[in-house]
Design a protein around this motif. Structure first.
Motif, PDB file in Angstrom:
ATOM      1  N   SER C  58       1.113  -1.280  -0.220  1.00 40.60           N
ATOM      2  CA  SER C  58      -0.416  -0.472  -0.005  1.00 40.60           C
ATOM      3  C   SER C  58       1.015   1.565  -0.095  1.00 40.60           C
ATOM      4  O   SER C  58       1.420   1.246   0.691  1.00 40.60           O
ATOM      5  CB  SER C  58      -1.097  -0.243   1.571  1.00 40.60           C
ATOM      6  OG  SER C  58      -1.714  -0.773   1.050  1.00 40.60           O
ATOM      7  N   ASN C  59       0.564   1.765  -1.167  1.00 43.11           N
ATOM      8  CA  ASN C  59       0.973   3.687  -0.810  1.00 43.11           C
ATOM      9  C   ASN C  59       0.550   4.369  -0.095  1.00 43.11           C
ATOM     10  O   ASN C  59      -0.899   4.676  -1.141  1.00 43.11           O
ATOM     11  CB  ASN C  59       1.184   3.598  -2.513  1.00 43.11           C
ATOM     12  CG  ASN C  59       2.786   4.627  -2.563  1.00 43.11           C
ATOM     13  OD1 ASN C  59       2.521   5.165  -1.709  1.00 43.11           O
ATOM     14  ND2 ASN C  59       3.120   5.335  -3.757  1.00 43.11           N
ATOM     15  N   ALA C  62      -0.560   7.973  -2.409  1.00 41.22           N
ATOM     16  CA  ALA C  62      -1.410   7.474  -3.467  1.00 41.22           C
ATOM     17  C   ALA C  62      -2.930   7.983  -3.219  1.00 41.22           C
ATOM     18  O   ALA C  62      -4.200   7.610  -3.923  1.00 41.22           O
ATOM     19  CB  ALA C  62      -0.785   5.980  -3.707  1.00 41.22           C
ATOM     20  N   PRO C  66      -6.303   8.597  -6.104  1.00 44.36           N
ATOM     21  CA  PRO C  66      -5.358   7.513  -6.543  1.00 44.36           C
ATOM     22  C   PRO C  66      -5.283   7.467  -8.101  1.00 44.36           C
ATOM     23  O   PRO C  66      -4.958   6.246  -8.846  1.00 44.36           O
ATOM     24  CB  PRO C  66      -6.587   6.615  -6.386  1.00 44.36           C
ATOM     25  CG  PRO C  66      -7.773   7.548  -5.854  1.00 44.36           C
ATOM     26  CD  PRO C  66      -6.944   8.255  -5.631  1.00 44.36           C
ATOM     27  N   ASN C  72       2.477   5.589 -11.018  1.00 45.85           N
ATOM     28  CA  ASN C  72       1.137   3.882 -11.042  1.00 45.85           C
ATOM     29  C   ASN C  72       0.520   4.405 -11.864  1.00 45.85           C
ATOM     30  O   ASN C  72      -0.259   5.172 -12.590  1.00 45.85           O
ATOM     31  CB  ASN C  72       0.813   3.999 -10.502  1.00 45.85           C
ATOM     32  CG  ASN C  72       1.050   4.454  -8.732  1.00 45.85           C
ATOM     33  OD1 ASN C  72       1.227   5.216  -7.355  1.00 45.85           O
ATOM     34  ND2 ASN C  72       1.577   2.959  -7.920  1.00 45.85           N
ATOM     35  N   THR C  76      -3.986   3.731  -8.761  1.00 48.68           N
ATOM     36  CA  THR C  76      -3.742   2.991  -7.450  1.00 48.68           C
ATOM     37  C   THR C  76      -5.174   2.621  -7.019  1.00 48.68           C
ATOM     38  O   THR C  76      -6.457   3.414  -7.880  1.00 48.68           O
ATOM     39  CB  THR C  76      -3.473   3.717  -6.277  1.00 48.68           C
ATOM     40  OG1 THR C  76      -3.917   5.013  -6.006  1.00 48.68           O
ATOM     41  CG2 THR C  76      -1.525   3.092  -6.511  1.00 48.68           C
ATOM     42  N   ASP C  77      -5.097   1.170  -6.564  1.00 45.92           N
ATOM     43  CA  ASP C  77      -7.052   1.221  -5.521  1.00 45.92           C
ATOM     44  C   ASP C  77      -7.071   1.213  -4.559  1.00 45.92           C
ATOM     45  O   ASP C  77      -6.495   2.453  -3.401  1.00 45.92           O
ATOM     46  CB  ASP C  77      -6.670  -0.366  -6.018  1.00 45.92           C
ATOM     47  CG  ASP C  77      -5.781  -1.310  -4.555  1.00 45.92           C
ATOM     48  OD1 ASP C  77      -5.586  -0.408  -3.318  1.00 45.92           O
ATOM     49  OD2 ASP C  77      -6.440  -2.180  -4.049  1.00 45.92           O
ATOM     50  N   GLY C  80      -4.649   2.007  -1.788  1.00 47.41           N
ATOM     51  CA  GLY C  80      -3.246   2.486  -2.269  1.00 47.41           C
ATOM     52  C   GLY C  80      -2.270   1.147  -3.453  1.00 47.41           C
ATOM     53  O   GLY C  80      -0.974   1.066  -3.368  1.00 47.41           O
ATOM     54  N   ARG C  81      -2.636   0.462  -3.184  1.00 47.65           N
ATOM     55  CA  ARG C  81      -1.923  -0.488  -4.260  1.00 47.65           C
ATOM     56  C   ARG C  81      -1.668  -0.265  -5.779  1.00 47.65           C
ATOM     57  O   ARG C  81      -2.880   0.142  -6.649  1.00 47.65           O
ATOM     58  CB  ARG C  81      -2.528  -2.177  -3.626  1.00 47.65           C
ATOM     59  CG  ARG C  81      -2.855  -2.330  -2.357  1.00 47.65           C
ATOM     60  CD  ARG C  81      -3.178  -3.299  -2.288  1.00 47.65           C
ATOM     61  NE  ARG C  81      -4.242  -4.015  -2.639  1.00 47.65           N
ATOM     62  CZ  ARG C  81      -5.278  -4.767  -1.684  1.00 47.65           C
ATOM     63  NH1 ARG C  81      -4.659  -6.034  -1.322  1.00 47.65           N
ATOM     64  NH2 ARG C  81      -6.854  -4.724  -2.413  1.00 47.65           N
ATOM     65  N   ASP C  82      -0.750  -0.922  -6.246  1.00 46.23           N
ATOM     66  CA  ASP C  82      -0.749   0.212  -7.482  1.00 46.23           C
ATOM     67  C   ASP C  82      -1.396  -1.429  -8.529  1.00 46.23           C
ATOM     68  O   ASP C  82      -1.454  -2.545  -8.301  1.00 46.23           O
ATOM     69  CB  ASP C  82       0.416  -0.380  -7.991  1.00 46.23           C
ATOM     70  CG  ASP C  82       0.840  -0.154  -9.621  1.00 46.23           C
ATOM     71  OD1 ASP C  82       0.861   1.225 -10.214  1.00 46.23           O
ATOM     72  OD2 ASP C  82       1.643  -1.108  -9.872  1.00 46.23           O
TER      73      ASP C  82
END
Lengths: 701, 313, 290
Positions: C58-59, C62, C66, C72, C76-77, C80-82
């Motif tokens: 998780s970012n 982001a 997102p 990215n 991102t979701d 915060g994941r790519d």
């Protein structure tokens, strides 16, 4: 000697104008092509012919010669990829190539109509017979429902269908094959067309049914004065219907003329080849082998430049025959006979074998115990009546037959569909088991032993050649695999030894050894049957079962396969059981003949006894029904009424009683006929005394 | 023919019994587990045993199965642990909602598939045929939830002409009809292509049959050939396929109702399943199977009507 | 009209396969399908090298915005994941589970179908009846039952798919076996004493391969859909490993604000299934030409 009968007629034949004034159909240099991925296929390069009012022209030739294509081109129905690539088709003087769709529709079904090869699939399964007939007058003459119905009923009666009123509401699947074809004929004639195109109308029908249908066509044609184009691969059926005959080869009309003239004096080598390939009158495997035409019909893209027949012709003269396309020339006295051969006038006159030049060789007398002995064999299938009916009933496919075949002889089983001949073969092979009686092979009882339970010796002793060349070989396996697998399984030898044996087998059936690498789809029908014979020979069997091995093949190929079978059998001394519906083939190669009907043997004896009076009435009807490819042979025709009963409604007395033309009374329906025997072992199951049965004319065969 | 029907009917009863036994076995075979599921993971083994005793779950399997079967047959579907009420109190409303969705979708699928299938199949290889075929392949290959995303992106987010959820409440901004558009479209899109291809394949086959050639050479126009000779024969094979789509629709509604928060049978089933609500899932499963099996019988009847070969066997 | 061309000795397996693949050039639709499938297979194989980020990382930055950026690419979701990395890794899940499930279903389906069609009789009745019962369940009910009982996992998804697909394959194989067992070459094999096993596998099955290859290809597509649907319904693989259906489920509630979160995985799964379907159609089209 050369060309003594031929008189040169340059230019237009003088006789043509005299015959009949009104041409119905004229093909002028017609070419037909199909567009395929590989490019344009000229299926028919250039054909011209004229058909006059009321005239019947037969078109014959082997499969792939373009006869059906020509028939559909006449209807101007070539599908999406086919087209008329050249020339004109004139129907009643109008150029069909220039007709609009509406014009075409107005003549199809009314002025010209068609009868098809497979009547069952040519009729719509979800519409009643009557409705399908009524469509014709409703579409073409705007008839009312009532008028159309009346017309349909008249036509159904005219094609001699029993009880038209009831039939009217039936669906096609409720009719027998012969009845279906009568319906198709009725439909074609609904609007009294001037031209009827018939594409193999009796192929697939049993011979007695075929005879009745041909008889009907001949009658109706005279009555309505309809011109007919009759396509067939069977020269005999053409003789029954037609005034003229055209022989097609590789898309070309190689010979055409009045039927008697062409048959008496066939002048194209291909026509001669076709005639010679049929087992001729009184020819016998011991005195004359059949003459096959070597090779096969060339693929369309590989057709030779000069004479198309040159690569297979025994009279070919390189250069003259092969240099350029061959012109059509007129031949014979009437000037109505034309031929596409440059050497016509140089060829020796064709000699038709007659009864006089055939001498009956003595029959092989069998010695010792018979190889195959069958006593009271029965095979019944149990048909369950469903969950609620309970019980069910038995269908007797084979109903108590007694037969024997001596070592090294050929026993032929003749009969129409449903007579139980194939079931009989299945019992012998062990694929099915008998439900009664005995089957002894060289003294061992095998009737109730399924093939899985048979010992290696028995499996090896019986091998089979099947009917359909397309299903006899596994399309996934190479020829070499098929043969070596059979050799290894049956003889238990090593793979290396089997490979040598495979080559030997291929040589035995006259195939090049390179065929071992091929797949079945790369082979022609005749070649596949050769491989099938080789496979059957792999275990050096004592008994070869051949179930209609040539019926799916063209006549020229058929002759070669029969010769091969005869040759192999004589060399190896194996016994052969030959199942066939073709009487002329049976007469040619059998030693003994059994005639079967509805699971029973009606007549059994040596081949010369069965083919001479006394005949069982069924045998008599069968023989009279066989179309003979010789316009000079006139014979009494016995037209059987009705269809072969299904095995579920087997008559109580004589199985043949429902159709017999010589039925003597209720005794036939009620009592099983006695088996009458002569000293020579000839048996006939009939209530009529032998003396009376003897008092008929002998059929020439 | 009566025997045939009787046979089919017996097979229906057999299938239903087998299915009910299966469903029962799947959920209630191990008695401890039912009580455990009711009480949740933190209950003591003692509590579980007590409940098992009280619910009569320690009686023999066949006895409990028979009781459950007779209860179900007499309309007593048990109590939902998720909705805290009799299953009977919720299932029928939900079914009603789903019926609207499924019926509209089914009607469109039937009409459109026959239309497009016949249009494509009457001239095999034509431009129209290719266009319809490729379009069918593509639409059936997009999962419902994905096409839901695509349609929502276009019509809800971008154009804003349709609602993104379908709670079936007429009080809000959107009419009930507008709320039905997207759920129905998603179901139709996914299923239509498959049925079109079936109808097309059947039509293509019929058009190559010799009796079509007979009809053409009889002098009938193309229109008459299609309508009188091809259509009925071409419908025989796809008829069963079309009815089988009712089976699919049951699966379809679960997904579509999840996508659009549609208060139907499918969402009830899914929610109940995720909450381990056995009584509701059992009732819903039995109902779904009942629908499919009944459809099969209707299919057989229609097949017989269309095909005289069976009618007059 | 098959020309009889002398062929060199049997070409080896790789060569024959390549010859068949080249045949596909004849069908543009099939080529598109093959391209799509090949694309995703390559992505799955090279996922560790292609994915720019850790799919489960998780970012936090982001989360504020997102939407797609240079870092990215697909955004991102909700955690915060790519998304690109999750899609790339997600292809591994699908392309491991779907072929395995189809393979198992085919092994079982062919075996049972061959036995039912070849032996007929009571064994056929039993196999048929069981297939009927399974087929009379709407698929979703079975999935729900299986997952409810056994819990969500890749193994259970495979089991559920196999359970539903096998009876369908049994039907196809049985039907073809019933037809092929009547061929004369099968009788010939029996007459030379071949075992039932040999006949089923060597004489019958190879001749059923054409339609089966097409069906297998279609089934890969359907299985991909099933995996996606199960993920979307929350009945699929357990989090956090990426699976396309689950990605849509997690983000669908935010659809109106951040449509890209759901849109990209939806495009991914759709393109793969379209690929399988088009490929199947191409193979069918070419096999009909011979």
């Amino acid at each position: 000697m050369t060309g003594s009968a031929a008189r040169t007629v340059p230019g237009t034949p003088p006789g043509l104008k005299l015959v009949k004034p009104k041409p119905i159909l004229e093909l002028r240099n017609v070419g037909i092509s199909y567009m395929v991925r590989a490019g344009e296929l000229k299926v028919v390069p250039n054909v011209s012919l004229t058909l006059h009012e009321g005239e019947a022209l037969g078109l014959v030739g082997e499969s792939g010669c373009g006869k059906s294509t020509l028939a559909y081109a006449i209807m101007r129905y070539l599908g999406g990829s086919g087209r008329l690539s050249g020339g004109q088709i004139l129907f009643e003087g109008r150029d069909m190539g220039k007709m609009s769709d509406a014009e075409l529709r107005s003549i199809r079904g009314s002025r010209m109509a068609m009868v098809y090869q497979d009547p069952m699939s040519s009729l719509n399964p979800t519409i009643s017979i009557g409705r399908q007939l009524m469509e014709v007058p409703i579409v073409h003459s705007g008839a009312t429902e009532a008028e159309a119905r009346a017309r349909a009923l008249t036509m159904l009666a005219e094609v001699k269908l029993p009880d038209p009123e009831t039939l009217f509401d039936r669906y096609p699947h409720q009719l027998s094959g012969g009845q279906q074809q009568r319906v198709v004929i009725a439909m074609a004639l609904m609007a009294e067309p001037s031209l009827l195109v018939m594409d193999e109308p009796t192929t697939g029908l049993d011979v007695t049914v075929e005879a009745a249908v041909l008889d009907l066509v001949a009658t109706l044609r005279r009555k309505h004065n309809t011109a007919i184009v009759f396509i067939s691969h069977n020269l005999g059926t053409v003789v029954r219907i037609c005034d003229r005959i055209g022989v097609m080869y590789a898309g070309e009309l190689v010979e055409e003329g009045p039927i008697t003239e062409v048959f008496r004096d066939p002048s194209h080598p291909y026509t001669r080849g076709l005639l010679n390939a049929i087992p001729s009158l009184n020819a016998d495997k011991r005195n004359s082998p059949l003459t096959a035409i070597p090779g096969q019909v060339p693929p369309i893209l590989a057709r030779p430049k000069g004479c198309v027949f040159a690569p297979r012709c025994i009279y070919v003269e390189p250069g003259r025959c092969t240099a350029r396309p061959i012109e059509t020339q007129f031949y014979g006295e009437t000037g109505l006979h034309r031929v596409k051969c440059v050497r016509t006038r140089e060829l020796p006159r064709h000699a038709r074998p007659t009864a006089a030049n055939a001498n009956q060789a003595p029959q092989a007398e069998e010695t010792g115990r018979p190889m195959l002995q069958i006593g009271g064999l029965e095979k019944a299938y149990h048909q369950s009546a469903g969950m609620f009916g309970g019980g069910g009933y038995e269908v007797h496919a084979v109903d108590g037959i007694d037969l024997e075949a001596g070592r090294g002889t050929t026993l032929a089983i003749v009969g129409e569909s449903g007579c139980g001949k194939s079931t009989f073969a299945k019992v012998l092979t062990g694929i099915e088991q008998s439900t009664g009686g005995t089957v002894q092979l060289g003294g061992t009882e095998i009737g109730k032993t399924p093939v899985e339970a048979r010992d290696a010796g028995t499996k090896r002793a019986i091998q089979m050649v099947f009917q359909n060349p397309d299903s006899t070989l596994n399309p996934s396996h190479s020829i070499g695999y098929v043969l070596s697998r059979a050799i290894r399984k049956l003889r238990g030898i090593s793979a290396r030894a089997a490979r040598d044996e495979t080559e030997a087998l291929l040589k035995t059936v006259n195939l090049p050894t390179e065929f071992a690498n091929r797949k079945p789809r790369q082979l022609s029908g005749g070649q596949k049957q050769r491989v099938a014979i080789a496979r059957a020979l792999a275990g050096e069997p004592e008994l070869i079962l051949a179930d209609e091995p040539v019926s799916a093949l063209d006549v020229s190929v058929q002759a070669a396969i029969i010769n091969l079978l005869v040759d192999i059998q004589q060399k190896r001394g194996s016994t052969m059981l030959f199942i066939s519906h073709d009487l002329s083939v049976v007469r040619y190669l059998a030693d003994h003949v059994a005639v079967m009907y509805l699971g029973k043997v009606m007549e059994f004896g040596k081949v010369r006894d069965v083919f001479a009076p006394p005949y069982h009435p069924y045998t008599e009807a069968l023989m009279s029904a066989v179309p003979i490819a010789d316009p000079d042979v006139k014979r009494e025709r016995i037209i059987l009424e009705g269809a072969i009963p299904s095995p579920t409604e087997r008559p109580k007395g004589c199985p043949f009683a429902t159709r017999c033309h010589r039925k003597i009374g209720p005794i036939c329906d009620e009592q099983v006929p006695p088996e009458q025997r002569t000293e020579g072992g000839h048996r006939i199951a009939c209530h009529i005394p032998l003396e009376e049965l003897k008092a008929v004319e002998r059929f020439a065969f | 023919m009566l025997a045939f029907l009787g046979k089919r009917f017996l097979s229906l009863i057999f299938t239903m019994l087998a299915v009910s036994a299966l469903v029962f076995a799947a959920f209630e075979f191990t008695p401890g587990q039912v009580a455990r599921k009711v009480l949740g993971p933190f209950a003591t083994q003692d509590q579980v045993d007590q409940l098992t005793e009280r619910m009569g779950l320690n009686r023999p399997v066949y006895e409990r199965y028979w009781e459950w079967l007779t209860n179900t047959a007499s309309g007593n579907l048990g109590t939902s642990t998720l909705y805290k009420t009799e299953v009977n109190n919720i299932i029928w409303d939900r079914l009603g909602n789903t019926l609207i969705l499924a019926a509209v979708a089914f009607a469109i699928i039937v009409v459109a598939s026959i239309f497009f299938g016949i249009a494509a199949g009457m001239r095999e290889g034509s431009k129209l045929d290719r266009a319809i075929s490729v379009a069918s392949i593509v639409t059936t290959s997009v999962p419902e939830f994905a096409s839901g995303v695509f349609l929502a992106s276009i019509f809800v987010i971008w154009l804003g002409v349709l609602p993104g959820t379908s709670p079936l409440e007429s009080s809000g901004q959107w009419s009930i009809a507008a709320q039905l558009v997207l759920p129905v479209s998603v179901m139709v899109l996914y299923d239509l292509g498959y049925v079109v291809r079936m109808v097309r394949a059947s039509m293509v086959e019929v058009m190559t049959k010799p009796y079509i050639r007979t009809a053409i050479l009889k002098g009938l126009s193309f229109r008459q050939v299609i309508l009188k000779h091809a259509l009925r024969n071409a419908m025989i094979a796809p008829f069963t396929v079309i009815l089988l789509q009712i089976n699919y629709l049951i699966t379809g509604v679960v997904v579509v109702e999840a996508v659009f928060a549609y208060p139907g049978f499918g969402r009830m089933l899914l929610e109940a399943a995720l909450a381990q609500d056995i009584a509701t899932v059992e009732a819903a499963s039995l109902f779904a199977v009942f629908v499919t099996v009944t459809t099969q019988i209707v299919g057989d009847l229609g097949y017989m009507y269309l095909n005289p070969r069976i009618r007059f066997a | 009209m098959t020309a009889t061309i002398a062929r060199p000795a049997r070409p080896n397996f790789a060569r024959r396969t390549w010859m068949r693949v080249r045949l596909l050039k004849e069908s543009p639709i099939g080529m598109v399908g093959a391209f799509l499938v090949a694309f995703w297979v390559l992505v799955a194989v090279f996922a560790p090298w292609i994915a720019p980020h850790d799919p489960n990382e998780s970012n936090m930055d982001a989360l504020i915005d997102p939407t797609p950026t240079a870092v990215n690419w697909l955004g991102t979701d909700n955690q915060g994941r790519d998304i690109l990395s999750r899609i790339v890794w997600g292809s591994r899940t699908v392309l491991a589970v779907a072929p395995l499930a189809v393979l198992i279903a085919y092994t079982l389906g062919c075996l049972l179908g061959l036995i039912a069609g070849y032996y007929r009789g009571w064994i056929d009745q039993v196999i048929n009846r069981i297939s009927d019962i399974i087929l009379s369940f709407p698929a979703i009910i079975l999935y729900i039952i299986v997952i409810m009982r056994l819990g969500p996992s890749a193994m259970n998804v495979i089991m559920a798919v196999v359970f539903i697909a096998t009876p369908q394959i049994v039907r196809i194989v049985r039907g073809m076996t019933l037809e092929l067992r009547e061929q004369d070459y099968v009788s010939a094999a029996k007459m030379r004493g071949e075992t039932a096993f040999y006949i089923m596998l060597t004489e019958i099955l190879p001749n059923a391969r054409g339609p089966l290859i097409v069906d297998a290809c279609l089934r890969m597509g359907y299985t991909t859909i099933t995996i996606g649907v199960l993920g979307f319904l929350g009945l699929g693989l357990p989090p956090p490993d990426p699976d396309w259906g689950g990605m849509v489920k997690d983000t669908y509630a935010m659809m109106t604000i951040y449509p890209h979160m759901s849109l990209f995985p939806a495009i991914a799964i759709s393109s793969l299934v379209v690929g399988f379907s088009l490929l199947a159609d191409g193979i069918r089209e070419i096999s009909l030409r011979d």
